[in-house]
Design a protein around this motif. Structure first.
Motif, PDB file in Angstrom:
ATOM      1  N   VAL A   1       5.975 -24.090 -20.331  1.00 29.74           N
ATOM      2  CA  VAL A   1       7.104 -23.305 -20.003  1.00 29.74           C
ATOM      3  C   VAL A   1       7.661 -24.119 -18.875  1.00 29.74           C
ATOM      4  O   VAL A   1       7.243 -24.661 -18.218  1.00 29.74           O
ATOM      5  CB  VAL A   1       6.677 -21.819 -19.255  1.00 29.74           C
ATOM      6  N   ILE A   2       9.155 -24.275 -19.124  1.00 25.66           N
ATOM      7  CA  ILE A   2       9.967 -24.822 -18.109  1.00 25.66           C
ATOM      8  C   ILE A   2      10.526 -23.838 -17.025  1.00 25.66           C
ATOM      9  O   ILE A   2      11.313 -22.962 -17.453  1.00 25.66           O
ATOM     10  CB  ILE A   2      11.030 -25.680 -18.863  1.00 25.66           C
ATOM     11  N   ASP A   3       9.836 -23.984 -15.931  1.00 21.75           N
ATOM     12  CA  ASP A   3      10.273 -22.754 -15.090  1.00 21.75           C
ATOM     13  C   ASP A   3      11.678 -22.700 -14.354  1.00 21.75           C
ATOM     14  O   ASP A   3      12.258 -21.915 -14.474  1.00 21.75           O
ATOM     15  CB  ASP A   3       9.217 -22.852 -13.796  1.00 21.75           C
ATOM     16  N   ALA A   4      12.410 -23.921 -14.658  1.00 23.27           N
ATOM     17  CA  ALA A   4      13.563 -23.930 -14.291  1.00 23.27           C
ATOM     18  C   ALA A   4      14.609 -23.425 -15.299  1.00 23.27           C
ATOM     19  O   ALA A   4      15.811 -23.315 -14.976  1.00 23.27           O
ATOM     20  CB  ALA A   4      14.335 -25.409 -14.040  1.00 23.27           C
ATOM     21  N   GLU A   5      13.974 -23.194 -16.243  1.00 16.54           N
ATOM     22  CA  GLU A   5      14.944 -22.518 -17.512  1.00 16.54           C
ATOM     23  C   GLU A   5      14.495 -21.037 -17.747  1.00 16.54           C
ATOM     24  O   GLU A   5      15.198 -20.236 -18.402  1.00 16.54           O
ATOM     25  CB  GLU A   5      14.862 -23.192 -18.665  1.00 16.54           C
ATOM     26  N   CYS A   6      13.194 -20.891 -17.606  1.00 17.45           N
ATOM     27  CA  CYS A   6      12.543 -19.525 -17.805  1.00 17.45           C
ATOM     28  C   CYS A   6      13.036 -18.310 -17.232  1.00 17.45           C
ATOM     29  O   CYS A   6      13.291 -18.243 -15.871  1.00 17.45           O
ATOM     30  CB  CYS A   6      11.132 -19.502 -17.491  1.00 17.45           C
ATOM     31  N   VAL A   7      13.740 -17.384 -17.654  1.00 18.80           N
ATOM     32  CA  VAL A   7      14.179 -15.887 -17.167  1.00 18.80           C
ATOM     33  C   VAL A   7      12.974 -14.850 -17.265  1.00 18.80           C
ATOM     34  O   VAL A   7      13.419 -13.805 -16.617  1.00 18.80           O
ATOM     35  CB  VAL A   7      15.589 -15.500 -17.899  1.00 18.80           C
ATOM     36  N   GLY A   8      12.021 -15.190 -17.642  1.00 17.36           N
ATOM     37  CA  GLY A   8      10.961 -14.119 -17.518  1.00 17.36           C
ATOM     38  C   GLY A   8      10.934 -13.091 -18.595  1.00 17.36           C
ATOM     39  O   GLY A   8      10.819 -11.874 -18.251  1.00 17.36           O
ATOM     40  N   CYS A   9      11.577 -13.358 -19.775  1.00 20.01           N
ATOM     41  CA  CYS A   9      12.118 -12.302 -20.822  1.00 20.01           C
ATOM     42  C   CYS A   9      10.946 -11.662 -21.401  1.00 20.01           C
ATOM     43  O   CYS A   9      11.079 -10.903 -22.111  1.00 20.01           O
ATOM     44  CB  CYS A   9      13.119 -12.939 -21.598  1.00 20.01           C
ATOM     45  N   ASN A  10       9.763 -12.425 -21.438  1.00 20.53           N
ATOM     46  CA  ASN A  10       8.672 -11.843 -22.218  1.00 20.53           C
ATOM     47  C   ASN A  10       8.839 -12.098 -23.816  1.00 20.53           C
ATOM     48  O   ASN A  10       7.870 -11.584 -24.726  1.00 20.53           O
ATOM     49  CB  ASN A  10       8.400 -10.424 -21.950  1.00 20.53           C
ATOM     50  N   LEU A  11       9.774 -12.777 -24.220  1.00 26.94           N
ATOM     51  CA  LEU A  11       9.940 -13.010 -25.785  1.00 26.94           C
ATOM     52  C   LEU A  11       8.694 -13.654 -26.322  1.00 26.94           C
ATOM     53  O   LEU A  11       8.105 -13.725 -27.109  1.00 26.94           O
ATOM     54  CB  LEU A  11      11.158 -13.919 -26.149  1.00 26.94           C
ATOM     55  N   CYS A  12       8.473 -14.949 -25.593  1.00 25.13           N
ATOM     56  CA  CYS A  12       7.129 -15.799 -26.032  1.00 25.13           C
ATOM     57  C   CYS A  12       6.099 -14.773 -25.893  1.00 25.13           C
ATOM     58  O   CYS A  12       5.243 -15.031 -27.061  1.00 25.13           O
ATOM     59  CB  CYS A  12       7.082 -16.886 -25.327  1.00 25.13           C
ATOM     60  N   VAL A  13       5.815 -14.021 -25.111  1.00 21.45           N
ATOM     61  CA  VAL A  13       4.621 -13.310 -24.901  1.00 21.45           C
ATOM     62  C   VAL A  13       4.366 -12.424 -26.244  1.00 21.45           C
ATOM     63  O   VAL A  13       3.582 -12.163 -27.031  1.00 21.45           O
ATOM     64  CB  VAL A  13       4.759 -12.559 -23.844  1.00 21.45           C
ATOM     65  N   SER A  14       5.786 -11.896 -26.447  1.00 21.57           N
ATOM     66  CA  SER A  14       5.839 -10.726 -27.721  1.00 21.57           C
ATOM     67  C   SER A  14       5.535 -11.630 -29.149  1.00 21.57           C
ATOM     68  O   SER A  14       4.867 -11.110 -29.919  1.00 21.57           O
ATOM     69  CB  SER A  14       7.255 -10.238 -28.030  1.00 21.57           C
ATOM     70  N   VAL A  15       6.031 -12.667 -29.348  1.00 21.14           N
ATOM     71  CA  VAL A  15       5.935 -13.544 -30.663  1.00 21.14           C
ATOM     72  C   VAL A  15       4.549 -14.215 -30.738  1.00 21.14           C
ATOM     73  O   VAL A  15       4.069 -14.675 -31.730  1.00 21.14           O
ATOM     74  CB  VAL A  15       7.138 -14.329 -30.971  1.00 21.14           C
ATOM     75  N   CYS A  16       3.692 -14.677 -29.575  1.00 21.77           N
ATOM     76  CA  CYS A  16       2.680 -15.460 -29.666  1.00 21.77           C
ATOM     77  C   CYS A  16       1.581 -14.623 -30.565  1.00 21.77           C
ATOM     78  O   CYS A  16       1.343 -13.740 -30.061  1.00 21.77           O
ATOM     79  CB  CYS A  16       1.974 -15.702 -28.421  1.00 21.77           C
ATOM     80  N   PRO A  17       1.050 -15.527 -31.511  1.00 16.31           N
ATOM     81  CA  PRO A  17      -0.074 -14.865 -32.397  1.00 16.31           C
ATOM     82  C   PRO A  17      -1.449 -14.687 -31.632  1.00 16.31           C
ATOM     83  O   PRO A  17      -2.222 -14.076 -32.355  1.00 16.31           O
ATOM     84  CB  PRO A  17      -0.139 -15.544 -33.652  1.00 16.31           C
TER      85      PRO A  17
END
Lengths: 435, 432
Positions: free
Chosen positions: B375-391
């Protein structure tokens, strides 16, 4: 192979033979395929695609299986690899796409990509559904020497691109090792010829069988009469052991026996030894050993001079041999073949014992690799007996491309040969259009 | 084992799992099987006036399947009971006699005339049932005849019919609400104003499942024609949970007991409903997909969960309600960033591609020439999309920034809470 007291026909019943030579990996049913397809994670820049020598968009074709878009799925496969049907059967997926599958990380059970690829492509080959359209004619004609995977892949791509092709083939049937060299249980129901027919159905490919380079046709002639030449001549000569007894009756080249087996109308009429010793450690060694066992040989040994890690046969293939009842010996080099007229055994040097190892044999198969027959093509640069080519599969000779097992880097895989043929076709197309 | 005995409106049942009014409770045979399997109660298939309605004899159900044919969503066009009223009443009386410890509720759907309610409710109550559920929810068929959802979509009608029912009945009255409304709060208030003892929700959602790809007609059809049905099953749970929570967190309706319905398949689903304000739950689709024996895991799982959390069932009810609020009250000073556990990461790259294509370009694909997702913290808005799609379960988690500044905005991390109501960008903001 001639019969004698040991080597005889009809060791097994017709039913036993049918069972032994049934499909090694039976096809998936629709529900099996849908469930398996669901296991694909649809990876970004997928490692399986990177691992595929032909670069098939694997998550893409699997996604299309999931939505019952099988025609689209087959198109995704065949437009990168026209022999996607055969590769689905014979690719050592465990060291290619399936080894790269990210599912291996936590569950050691990759997506069954090979079987899914077969599920997608089988309907196309069964129906003959033409997925490709030829571009307008370029007026150019390319000579292809060798009708194996490299030559046919090159021919098909060139035909699609609008060129005419003449394929010169040494044997009476096209397909190369797909037809003559692959174990029978990997490509049942004459799939190799079904695939050849499908490839030729694109049109614009003329086939001249029984034409051998150096005797029936000459390279110079081809270069003069055609706009470009592609050589996909494989490795036509078997290597010799160079030890005493090699000329005894009962000593054969594995590749020739496999060819005989593949062409046999009735496997029960094939002569089969009782005690079979196979010397070598590649796919051919496994194929001849397993098939001998499945034809009814009593004892089958594979003897390889190095260890299991060095065998070019994959772990899956080695396991297949072992579960088929073949004994594999490592770290033993053949010292001499024993016998007066007919072979009776083989002596090996081993590290573990000063006395070496002796195995009884009435049939010995040599499976220690092939080499290129370079008659008539001496003017092309080679290295270790294979053509040197650039990244576009161009040889040192202007207007001549080469691919498959006969080039440096050729690795005895259908899928790599197909890729060579494809790359060469794209390069030839560019060359002809620039001309 | 935690005690699952429940008293809902004074009606006891050995556990909080009732079968909802639907095909599984159509007749004594089914209800007997359900009670033998261990269900805490049953809401009998909706009764209506004689002569009984007629159902189609073609497909009544269809499903949204996963590729392995797991039922994700379910749709039906079945109407209320198609058997004579007396047959149902006789069977209900016998069931209540045979199973005195189980809750037995009569679901009713009657025309909008007070006489009907006055006539039928006492007859039904005489069977010994523990309560009524007024079906103001069915979105198909009956709604065309001015009943079911046709009533449930008009708060005034809900109140009127509830009043008639309360007048005619001496046992508790539950009003079953339709989700086919803009907001479920006005119908709930109307039920409350009419004197309802509780509400139950949700009934099914208007739906067409798909088309038939050969005939290009809707699917399924009866003799070539189809009609919208009611959607239910796992897929509708989030919609139901929101409606339950809306009623539970709205001051005027907060005291109204709720029987939660909508896609409950396992005990965790029940925890969701209970924690968001339901006092018991009703199940239909899961039983229709798997049979009655799912009650074993429902009850066992809930009991174990309560033991683990050291909670009683009553303590669980409504536990999560205070955490539900309006968007405008969310703390805009709170910052989370996604963190990928590299030991768990299988390098599928799904997080990267979805962030790259559809979100904030905040996940790498290559680091120092290696396939690597970070994760690039300078871009991450904390939206949880990656958490949602990670298998991979728990591979990506959200972690709060507690000190320093947000590398994306440069703003200092602050413990002060600031929400939209007092945010400087809000032209309508209230003074701090």
């Amino acid at each position: 192979m001639a019969s004698n007291a040991h080597i005889r026909t009809g060791r097994l019943s017709q039913e036993e033979l049918e069972e032994n030579f049934a499909d090694l990996h039976p096809p998936l049913s629709r529900s099996e395929a849908l469930i398996e397809a669901d296991r694909c994670y649809f990876c970004f820049d997928a490692p399986c695609t990177t691992a595929c020598p032909t670069g098939i968009d694997i998550p893409g074709f699997i996604q299309k299986i999931r939505s019952d878009n099988l025609r689209g799925s087959a198109n995704t496969i065949l437009s990168e690899n026209i022999m996607g049907g055969m590769c689905a059967r014979v690719c050592p997926t465990e060291i290619l796409c399936e080894e790269a599958c990210v599912r291996n990380t936590h569950e050691e059970k990759p997506v069954e990509i090979g079987l899914l690829q077969r599920y997608s492509t089988d309907p196309v080959f069964e129906s003959g559904d033409q997925l490709f359209e030829r571009a307008p004619s370029s007026g150019k004609t390319i000579a292809i020497v060798g009708g194996g995977p490299a030559g046919l892949s090159c021919a098909h791509r060139l035909a699609v691109l609008g060129h005419d092709v003449v394929v010169f083939n040494r044997d009476s049937k096209l397909g190369g090792l797909n037809e003559y060299g692959i174990a029978a249980y990997k490509a049942i129901n004459d799939f190799a010829q079904t695939e050849v027919d499908y490839i030729l159905s694109i049109g614009g490919i003329e086939v001249r069988c029984n034409s051998t380079l150096g005797s029936d046709i000459e390279l110079d002639e081809l270069r003069q009469n055609y706009d470009a030449v592609f050589l996909g001549i494989g490795l036509a000569q078997s290597n010799n052991l160079g030890i005493a007894g090699e000329d005894l009756d009962g000593v054969f080249n594995a590749i020739e026996y496999i060819s005989e087996l593949r062409q046999a109308e009735d496997k029960s009429r094939l002569p089969v030894g009782s005690d079979v010793v196979v010397i070598g450690g590649g796919m051919t060694a496994i194929d001849v050993a397993v098939q001998s066992k499945r034809l009814g040989a009593e004892q089958v040994h594979i003897v390889y001079r190095r260890g299991p890690e060095q065998m070019s046969a994959s772990v899956f293939e080695q396991a297949l041999a072992q579960t088929s009842g073949v004994t594999i010996h490592h770290w033993a080099s053949p010292a001499r073949i024993l016998g007066a007229d007919h072979v009776t055994g083989v002596e090996f040097d081993t590290d573990s014992s000063e006395d070496g190892m002796r195995l009884a044999a009435d049939v010995v198969f040599k499976a220690i690799g092939q080499r290129m027959d370079s008659s008539g093509i001496e003017e092309i640069a080679t290295e270790s007996g294979r053509f040197v080519v650039d990244i576009h599969q161009k040889t040192s000779l202007d207007g001549v491309w080469a691919g498959g097992d006969c080039v440096v880097g050729g690795d005895d895989l259908t899928v790599s040969a197909v890729q060579h043929g494809k790359i060469a076709a794209l390069s030839i197309d560019q060359y002809l259009r620039d001309a | 084992m935690a005690d699952l005995k429940t008293k809902f409106l004074g009606i006891s049942s050995p556990n909080p799992f009732w079968l909802a009014s639907a095909p599984p409770t159509d007749k004594a045979y089914n209800v007997n099987r359900a009670f033998e399997a261990g269900w805490g109660g049953a809401v009998w298939k909706t009764l209506g006036e004689d002569p009984p309605i007629v159902n189609v004899s073609g497909p009544r159900y269809s499903a949204l399947h996963s590729n392995d044919r797991r039922v994700i969503g379910f749709n039906n066009i079945e109407l209320i009971t198609d058997r004579p009223l007396q047959t149902n009443l006789d069977e209900m009386r016998q069931i209540k006699k045979d199973w005195p410890d189980r809750a037995l509720i009569a679901s009713v759907m009657l025309p909008m005339h007070e006489e009907s309610w006055a006539k039928y409710l006492p007859m039904i109550e005489d069977t010994g049932v523990d309560g009524f559920e007024l079906n103001f929810g069915c979105p198909h068929g009956m709604s065309e005849r001015g009943m079911g959802a046709a009533v449930g979509q008009v708060p005034e009608y809900i109140q009127m019919a509830t009043e008639w029912a309360k007048k005619a009945a001496s046992i508790p009255v539950i009003v079953k609400l339709t989700p086919n409304v803009a907001s479920v709060v006005p119908p709930a208030k109307a039920a409350q104003n009419g004197g309802a003892d509780a509400v139950s929700l949700i009934n099914t959602i208007n739906s067409i499942m798909r088309v038939d790809y050969d005939t290009l007609t809707m699917y399924p059809t009866t003799d070539g024609m189809g009609t919208h049905g009611g959607y239910c099953g796992e897929a509708v749970k989030p919609i139901a949970l929101n409606m339950v929570a809306e009623i539970a967190r709205t001051a005027e309706t907060a005291s109204l007991p709720i029987s939660g319905i909508g896609g409950i398949t396992n005990w965790r689903d029940a925890v969701d409903f209970l924690a968001l304000g339901a006092s018991n739950v009703q199940v239909c689709t899961a039983a229709m997909v798997y049979g009655f024996r799912i009650i074993d895991d429902l009850a066992d799982g809930l009991s174990t969960f309560l033991d683990d959390k050291q909670l009683t069932l009553n303590q669980l009810v409504g536990k999560a309600v205070p955490s539900v609020t309006d968007w405008q009250y969310l703390n805009l000073n709170y910052v989370e960033k996604a963190v990928i556990d590299q030991d768990l990461c299988i390098k599928c790259g799904r997080c990267h591609v979805v962030c790259e294509d559809t979100s904030h370009q905040a996940i790498t694909h290559t680091v120092n020439g290696e396939r690597h997702f970070e994760v690039i913290d300078a871009e991450c808005v904390g939206c949880n999309l990656c958490v949602s799609v990670c298998p991979v379960d728990s591979c990506i988690s959200m972690e709060r920034l507690v000190a320093g500044s947000d590398p994306r905005t440069g703003d200092a991390i602050s413990d002060d809470k600031r929400n939209w109501t007092n945010h400087p960008n809000n032209p309508m903001r209230k003074a701090d």
